[in-house]
Scaffold this active site. Structure first.
Site, PDB file in Angstrom:
ATOM      1  N   ASP A   1      -9.169  -5.822   3.063  1.00 60.17           N
ATOM      2  CA  ASP A   1      -7.957  -6.696   2.461  1.00 60.17           C
ATOM      3  C   ASP A   1      -8.030  -8.326   2.656  1.00 60.17           C
ATOM      4  O   ASP A   1      -7.013  -8.713   2.224  1.00 60.17           O
ATOM      5  CB  ASP A   1      -7.018  -6.077   3.345  1.00 60.17           C
ATOM      6  CG  ASP A   1      -6.241  -4.713   2.984  1.00 60.17           C
ATOM      7  OD1 ASP A   1      -6.690  -4.470   1.765  1.00 60.17           O
ATOM      8  OD2 ASP A   1      -5.848  -4.247   3.836  1.00 60.17           O
TER       9      ASP A   1
ATOM     10  N   MET B   1     -10.834  26.554   1.643  1.00 61.18           N
ATOM     11  CA  MET B   1      -9.632  27.530   1.979  1.00 61.18           C
ATOM     12  C   MET B   1      -9.460  27.684   3.661  1.00 61.18           C
ATOM     13  O   MET B   1     -10.548  27.340   4.200  1.00 61.18           O
ATOM     14  CB  MET B   1      -9.910  29.091   1.698  1.00 61.18           C
ATOM     15  CG  MET B   1      -9.804  28.972  -0.033  1.00 61.18           C
ATOM     16  SD  MET B   1      -9.815  30.957  -0.117  1.00 61.18           S
ATOM     17  CE  MET B   1     -11.251  31.386   0.479  1.00 61.18           C
TER      18      MET B   1
ATOM     19  N   THR C   1     -15.881  26.483   1.388  1.00 57.91           N
ATOM     20  CA  THR C   1     -14.878  27.368   0.780  1.00 57.91           C
ATOM     21  C   THR C   1     -13.446  26.888   0.333  1.00 57.91           C
ATOM     22  O   THR C   1     -12.800  27.592  -0.319  1.00 57.91           O
ATOM     23  CB  THR C   1     -14.537  28.307   2.161  1.00 57.91           C
ATOM     24  OG1 THR C   1     -13.780  27.571   3.168  1.00 57.91           O
ATOM     25  CG2 THR C   1     -15.650  29.156   2.831  1.00 57.91           C
TER      26      THR C   1
ATOM     27  N   ASP D   1       0.823  -1.203  -0.027  1.00 55.15           N
ATOM     28  CA  ASP D   1       0.003   0.013  -0.012  1.00 55.15           C
ATOM     29  C   ASP D   1       0.762   1.352  -0.168  1.00 55.15           C
ATOM     30  O   ASP D   1       1.702   1.150   0.704  1.00 55.15           O
ATOM     31  CB  ASP D   1      -0.690   0.053   1.213  1.00 55.15           C
ATOM     32  CG  ASP D   1      -2.202  -0.687   1.059  1.00 55.15           C
ATOM     33  OD1 ASP D   1      -2.706  -0.757  -0.115  1.00 55.15           O
ATOM     34  OD2 ASP D   1      -2.503  -1.292   2.115  1.00 55.15           O
TER      35      ASP D   1
END
Lengths: 575, 680
Positions: free
Chosen positions: B520, B381, B379, B305
């Site tokens: 997995d 941000m 946003t 991975d």
């Protein structure tokens, strides 16, 4: 002297090398049914054979089917030969009116020719009629060799096929080996030998008056045709008792060279065939290199030992050095037209390759010179070896070498991408075990029993060497005679015949079974972590394993035979 | 990673116990498992009987010789037993450590009505639900069905730092014997007493469940075959010698036989296997079978991975790229300011980078009139309003939008910078102060230190590494290039792993992978070597054939090396054992035939003093070499990640050539001692 020996051995090695490439390629084409230049002649005959015998060559066989077909075919041939020998006095082509062959000798001979051993406990010209020689012995010279090639090809298929149950078709392999390979080369070789002076006729023996006025009977017959396949098929059974020392079998140095080349040709070429079929010619060359290395070591040792001569003669002032006026060395039992180098070289070739034809008498060699042929055979007839049997014998050793040392790279050992697991190991050990068992056990019986001791002609360790040699050549399917041993007795006829049959079929079966098991496996792709089996390290390792296995198995016995003889000779004692 | 300490090689307790066990193992039923040593035991018995017979007949000199041969034959068997017992003892010592943790505990069983009752831990059955609170020992293996807790797993991993266990997700499995140190969890028990992970672990390290592995079986066949061949050689030697006038006595033939059969590897074979498992445990990896350890050495392809294995798992700031007219320092300072309150790894990495590159210290925001603007999905941000500055960092589109709304114009080169970073697999983070766009911070998935070198080692070993990642192909390719993996699969789903494993296996390759999550599990089960992380789900742990107690995804590389080392040790000792025989022949054969064929003395190249001394010395060497090689068998042959050809050449020289030469020296030395002590 050195130049002479070097040149002869060197030229011979080069010729073998140059034959290997085209012949190896040709053999591959034959068994993968690719077009060859002989197809126009051979194809119709092949089709005819299949139609008459009711064979479908496309039927694939798994390993037991293949083994059974091979065994049945061989046993039937053996019975026919036995019957032919016993009945020859009532059959045609017997101008000398030779009588029936005795039962134990007939059994021994039948086993001997069926197993590609061609040990002869008899003198050919005084025992076998022309019909027996041609329809019986020559027949087996072809088919036993062809069966060997067939098994080798089947085993190669096992190594290179992936996830397959089958190994090919025995009848297809057998027919093609005879039609495309053995017959055409034999014809060419026989003609070359006739050119060199080998007779090919059906005349009764010639009665001649010698210069001294004595009466001499000169035997002849269809010699050249027998001679060619005798070498090519690593059979080795001579038309005459003196085998290739006889001027009618091996008249000239050129004939000698051609015959030696014929002995190695197919066995050497099969390594290249193997490489081609494996998709990596270097795999084949690695086996070739291991064989060539062992051959050169042995041949050098034999030539050196014979050229040294007998130190006891040197001690009493005899000049044994090679010079312009004499060959020097130990000349006992050797032909003048071959000399020491060609005799010792031939002795190496014939015992390396399970041929067994002789052009000099190995019994008369110095102890070390005589040890070389014995060791060559004890190594298991894999130094080029018998046609077919040499290759698969070498493959079994390769599997063993890969397993012993391959673990040292930190992976489950693999050969050609096939994992070597417990089943393969079981079969490889069975193969490796049968061989010394077929030599050491009967030799022990012989040396400890009255009928066995009765055959020994020399006292002391040399007598033991004779017995050891007889069973060694039997199990190794070599057939060369150490001579000296009176082998035409019921005891030796039966004991050596059993050795030969074990050494042939009990080894072929595990080899086929291993191939069958490998065929079913997937191929693990190569990586940097894979033990490379196509390089110099592998060649050295393979040679090392072969020598150590042979040495560990046979050293004690050899020590009591040729080695003690040699040491005794140095200290002034001969046998 | 904390390695479980290997016991000192000659730990007194272990040696003491092993000495006792060596005698216990003389039982022929035990020896029968090992054909080579069984033959030695039978012959030792035979020589002992001959010895007794001759003692009654009072044959002085002969008895002295036979007594010593018999003793050394018994020693040979005992030494081999000792080697096995040592390996088992070391396993037992580790098991005892584990067992200490399995004290009598009580469990708080949660009834169907939610009531809690106290029961003995041993009475819990699969399916029971228990409550475990801070300070409690988890009574059995199970799955967290409710709650989050910090758990100390030092009992099984040796690692004292607590780990988080929570319901749902990939961190839900708990192990019996570990301790909850905060909060509480409800655990559904998944194993009956006696079948728990700890029980299995103890059983495995003790070697109680040990079965011969496939490669070990194949090797045993080789050794048995060689034994039969040498039996044949020695038995037929009697009539051969008789013909030459020598009567060989049984002790002499037996001496030759025992020297020839591969006792060295035969005696150490099982110890090597046990020690291999043991080495894994020292690395905190538990193999469910020896077969898995062997398979690890054969692995061709390694599935890794990306996150956590190859990269640290978090994007980190690696570079400040300012636009024209802006100093890089200014950009760094602004970015740092905007990140001071940002506790995400990305934010922290910006602060750290600014400090490292421009020596900018973080300032205390409280002194200023600072207002932190947190990141939101709308946003896209985050930033800070400090004094009169309004600094924003975030996705370039949003930051540009922000600048435009503050009356700024996007600098022309910005688009190029952003695209360049995206192409290289990184994440561009634009920074603006009001209308002024300052530049871009390059965020990158950082590849772990030294990982590239490890992959190079793996490549040298012949392994192919494949990186699995959910990233887009562009990002994945960049990281793959940087980490030096051989191949990668981008935009992978859990099914990708399974498919990839099947593809590789169809080509005949062996695949190893490491995994933790429930999704997995199918891939772990399909892989030839599936290492489940102990911190992973119960499903993953059940599916794998190894468990890494440290939950360290790079551990798989050590597992592969241990697997290889195991096979190399076997191969090296086999080669050594067979090569030894050459010298033994030169010692024994001339001695055997000294009367019949005195000429054979020429083969006595070691100039051994007397025939009896020669035979005795060979037998003594043969026994002592087993003891001498025990440390090698237990520790394993030193492994270096070189190509197969290089490893082979090296080992062939050491164990092949060395195996031929060493016994010549050893036998000669022993002979000198034997002669000096007048033993023979």
């Amino acid at each position: 002297m050195l130049i002479n020996a070097g040149a002869q051995v060197g030229i011979f090695c080069l010729l073998v090398f140059f034959v290997t490439i085209p012949l190896g390629r040709y053999i591959k084409r034959v068994f993968t049914a690719e077009p060859t230049f002989l197809d126009p002649i051979c194809r119709p005959v092949e089709r005819l054979v299949y139609r008459i015998c009711g064979i479908n060559p496309a039927t694939e066989m798994d390993w037991p089917q293949y083994a059974i077909a091979m065994l049945m075919f061989s046993m039937a041939g053996m019975l026919l030969l036995y019957a032919l020998e016993r009945a020859q006095e009532f059959l045609p082509l017997n101008p000398q009116s030779l009588g029936a062959v005795g039962p134990s000798l007939a059994f021994n001979t039948a086993a001997s020719f069926t197993t590609n051993t061609n040990w002869q406990a008899y003198g050919g010209e005084t025992t076998m009629s022309y019909l027996t020689q041609m329809a019986g012995l020559a027949y087996h010279n072809f088919v036993s060799a062809a069966a060997g090639i067939g098994v080798a090809i089947a085993i190669i298929r096992g190594f290179v096929r992936r996830s397959s149950r089958t190994l090919g078709n025995f009848w297809f392999d057998l027919t093609r080996a005879i039609l495309w390979i053995l017959l055409p080369i034999s014809i060419v070789l026989a003609l070359a030998l006739v050119w060199q002076g080998v007779p090919q006729n059906f005349e009764p023996y010639v009665h001649a008056k010698t210069v001294e006025g004595a009466e001499q009977i000169i035997a002849e017959g269809p010699v050249a045709s027998q001679e060619a396949i005798k070498q090519l098929g690593t059979n080795g059974g001579g038309f005459f008792n003196a085998n290739s020392a006889h001027p009618y079998e091996n008249p000239t140095p050129l004939a000698n060279l051609l015959e030696m080349l014929a002995i190695f040709a197919i066995a050497a070429a099969l390594t290249h065939t193997f490489g081609l079929m494996a998709g990596d010619v270097r795999q084949g060359w690695a086996l070739f290199a291991a064989m060539a290395l062992l051959f050169i070591i042995g041949a050098t040792a034999a030539i050196w030992a014979e050229q040294q001569g007998n130190p006891m003669l040197t001690a009493i002032g005899v000049d044994q050095s090679a010079s312009a006026s004499q060959a020097g060395g130990n000349f006992e039992g050797k032909e003048v037209r071959f000399g020491i180098v060609d005799s010792a070289l031939w002795a190496s070739v014939t015992t390396d390759a399970s041929c067994g034809a002789v052009n000099s008498m190995h019994d008369s060699y110095t102890p070390l010179g005589g040890l070389v042929p014995m060791v060559n055979m004890q190594i298991g007839e894999i130094i080029f070896g018998g046609v077919g049997s040499g290759l698969y014998g070498m493959l079994v050793m390769a599997v063993l070498a890969v397993f012993i040392a391959g673990l040292m790279v930190g992976r489950t050992p693999e050969y050609l991408g096939k994992k070597i697991e417990s089943r393969e190991m079981k079969l490889a050990m069975f193969y490796v075990l049968i061989f010394p068992a077929a030599i050491l056990l009967p030799a022990a019986v012989a040396i400890a029993s009255k009928p066995g001791l009765a055959g020994i002609s020399n006292p002391g360790p040399h007598g033991f060497s004779q017995v050891l040699y007889a069973f060694t050549e039997g199990a190794a399917n070599n057939g060369s005679a150490f001579a000296g041993l009176n082998a035409n007795t019921a005891f030796y006829n039966i004991a050596t015949a059993l050795s030969m049959l074990f050494g042939r079929f009990m080894m072929k079966i595990p080899a086929l079974a291993m191939a069958g098991s490998l065929a079913g496996k997937r191929i693990v792709p190569q990586s940097a972590g894979t033990f490379p089996t196509n390089g110099a390290i592998f060649v050295v390792l393979l040679v090392g394993v072969i020598l150590i296995v042979a040495a560990l198995t046979f050293f004690p016995a050899d020590a009591l035979g040729p080695i003690v003889e040699h040491l005794a000779m140095i200290s002034g004692k001969l046998y | 990673m904390s390695d479980r300490k290997a016991p000192v090689l000659w730990d007194r307790d272990i040696v003491g116990r092993a000495l006792v066990d060596s005698f216990r193992k003389l039982d022929p039923r035990v020896q029968l498992r090992n054909p080579v040593m069984f033959v030695v035991e039978v012959t030792a018995l035979a020589v002992t009987i001959i010895l007794l017979r001759d003692s009654f007949a009072a044959r002085g000199a002969l008895v002295k010789f036979e007594l010593q041969i018999a003793l050394w034959l018994w020693f040979t068997v005992l030494f081999a037993n000792f080697a096995e017992a040592m390996a088992e003892g070391r396993g037992k010592a580790q098991a005892d450590n584990l067992r200490k943790t399995r004290t009598e505990t009580y469990a708080k069983l949660v009834g169907a009505d939610g009531s809690i009752s106290s029961v003995a831990a041993t009475s819990l059955r699969r399916g029971d639900v228990v409550m475990v609170e801070a300070g409690d020992i988890i009574p059995g293996d199970g799955e967290v069905i409710e709650g989050v807790a910090a758990v100390n797993e030092a009992a099984i991993t040796g690692e004292s730092a607590p780990v988080i266990r929570e319901s749902g997700g990939d961190r839900s499995a708990v192990t019996g014997g570990t301790t909850v140190i905060s909060d509480y969890i409800k655990v559904k028990i998944t194993a009956n007493p006696g079948e728990t992970f700890l029980d299995r672990m103890i059983g495995l390290v003790e070697g109680a469940q040990r079965q011969k592995t496939p490669n070990e079986i194949a090797l045993s066949i080789l050794l048995s075959g060689l034994t039969v061949i040498f039996l044949l050689v020695c038995v037929t030697l009697y009539p051969y010698a008789l013909y030459g006038g020598t009567i060989l006595s049984l002790p002499v033939i037996v001496a030759l036989l025992v020297c020839l059969i591969p006792t060295t590897i035969g005696g150490l074979l099982s110890a090597i296997g046990i020690a291999g498992m043991d080495r894994l445990v020292q690395h905190n990896v538990l193999a469910m079978s020896g077969r898995a350890v062997e398979a690890a050495g054969d692995v061709d392809t390694l599935l890794l991975d990306k996150t956590g294995t190859i990269t640290l798992g978090n994007r980190m700031a690696t570079e400040f790229i300012a636009v024209a007219g802006v100093a890089v320092e200014e950009l760094a300072e602004a970015a740092q300011l905007a990140s001071l309150a940002d506790e995400t790894p990305e934010g922290r990495s910006i602060t750290v980078l600014a400090k490292r590159e421009f020596n900018l210290r973080g300032r205390d925001l409280a002194q200023h009139n600072a207002r932190f603007i947190a990141f939101s999905a709308q946003t896209r941000m985050s930033g800070v309003d400090i004094d009169d500055r309004m600094i924003r960092k975030g996705a370039s589109e949003q930051v540009l939008e922000f600048a435009r709304s503050n009356g700024g114009a996007p600098p022309p080169e910005l688009a190029g910078i952003v695209e360049g970073i995206a192409k290289s697999g990184g994440t561009p983070l634009a920074v603006a102060d009001r209308g002024r766009v300052l530049g871009v911070v390059h965020l990158k998935d950082v590849v772990k230190d030294g990982i590239r070198e490890r992959f190079e080692r793996l490549r040298a070993m012949g392994l192919r590494t494949v990186m699995i990642t959910g990233d887009n192909p562009l990002t994945a390719a960049a990281i793959a290039r940087e980490a030096g993996v051989d191949d990668f699969r981008a935009e992978a789903t859990p099914e990708t792993k399974l498919r990839l494993i099947r593809e590789e296996q169809a080509q005949g390759k062996l695949v190893a992978m490491i995994g933790d999550g429930t999704n997995d599990a199918p891939a772990l089960a399909q892989a030839d070597v599936g290492v489940a992380m102990n911190a992973g789900t119960q499903a993953a742990r059940e599916a794998g054939n190894m468990i890494d107690l440290d939950s360290n995804p790079t551990k798989i590389m050590e597992v592969v090396e241990i697997g290889k080392q195991l096979l190399i040790t076997r191969g090296a000792l086999t080669t050594f054992s067979i090569a030894n025989d050459v010298a033994k022949y030169f010692a024994i054969i001339p001695a055997m035939f000294v009367l019949g064929y005195p000429e054979l003395q020429a083969l006595n190249v070691m100039h051994l003093s007397t025939p009896q001394s020669a035979i005795l010395s060979a037998v003594i060497f043969n026994a002592l070499i087993i003891i001498a090689l025990i440390p090698l068998a237990l520790r394993g042959v030193a492994y270096r990640p070189l190509g197969a050809a290089a490893i082979l050449t090296r080992n062939l020289l050491i164990y092949g050539l060395g195996g031929v030469v060493i016994p010549f020296i050893g036998i000669k030395a022993i002979d000198m001692i034997v002669a000096a002590l007048h033993l023979a």
